[in-house]
Motif scaffolding. Sequence first.
Motif: not given
Length: 401
Positions: A239-240, A321, A324-325, A327-329, A347, A351
């Motif tokens: 995880m991060s 989720f 919250g993610s 930026n990652i998406l 990741i 998620e």
Amino acid sequence: MEIKRYKSDILFIVVTILLGLIIVFSSKFIFNGGFVEDKLNRGVKYYKAEVVAIDKEKLQKDKYIDDIELGYQQIKLKVLDGPYINQEFNVVNNISRLYNTKVKQGSEVIAALYFKDGEINDISISSFKRSQVIITMGVLFLMAILLVGGFRGLKAIVSLIFTIVCVIYLMLPLMLRGISPIWASIIVVAISTAITLILVAGINKKSLVAISGTLIGVIIAGILAYAFGVWGNLSGINMSDAESIMYISENTGLKIKGIMFAGILISALGAVMDVAMSISSSIFEIHSLNKNMSIRDLFKSGMNIGKDIIGTMANTLILAFAGGSLNILILIYCSNMSANRLLNLDIIGTELIQGLAGSTGIILTVPVTALIASYLSKRKNGNRTRIKNKKKFKVIKNENR
């Protein structure tokens, strides 16, 4: 009756506050290892400061990104607290894409003072001072709850604070002591659920059903997350912030395996609790209006209500989720990955399992709560009927005599 009801509510609030204080003062006996040494910020101290003047600045707009300026500012900074209070320092504020803290005269900031051999070696601006913004937003939030919810809003605030206390002063110390994160989160979920729902609905069968449905739904979410996480070789280590967590684990009893699943239990708690109380309250209300309905009919009514709830709740944790993610998406969407790599990223797996397990727990809370509520509401009615029948039988028997 109204005064007595408020007396019992006030008693529950006082007991909750006392229990919260006991947890706070007892936390040091669970884990008293202190803070882990921050190697990255060794020799750095942070103080509140104010920009007194801007002596010189050289800034230019970024060629590719809007609303970004690059360059530097020569400013005069006045420290507002600590041993250097009211002292002024000349500071060069370098502004880049990553560290883009452009200030103006009167700006309140957090200054980072770097020490070497006990003397100030360098000063930089760490961030803007935002504590007053957070406090103001928090006060507005509490005022909104009180204005809209009234006395029930006060109970909601007490239960919210109690839940925060349980997470910070009970779950985290238990985890750092070496207790499994899953067991630590289950303990907090059980205590928080019981206190919150008793504050909201009192001690009765309706709240008992909601507590049972919440615990079962959250545990289902945790079991699914754990089972599929093991199947997918996702232990939480990938995880991060894993590197920082590993460093803490080296200096405490923290067990990394299970942190991800503990997070799922806590994040799913609010939504599952909401669904469980809605179903429980609805079935008991239907039964109070029509006591001739069978357990089967009550269950069907609860499921019909639950189907409408599921329509919106199914998206709750998935969207939480995803938000919250985000930026990652964005990074993944723009990375032009192959399907094989994309669908098997650590990741992505983490998620998706978090969101799907939590949402599945919410959905399965509906039939579980509906079944328990239907049975207990009819059982309560059956006991009353037997008592009434016994009284009638005694009256008839005496008349025959």
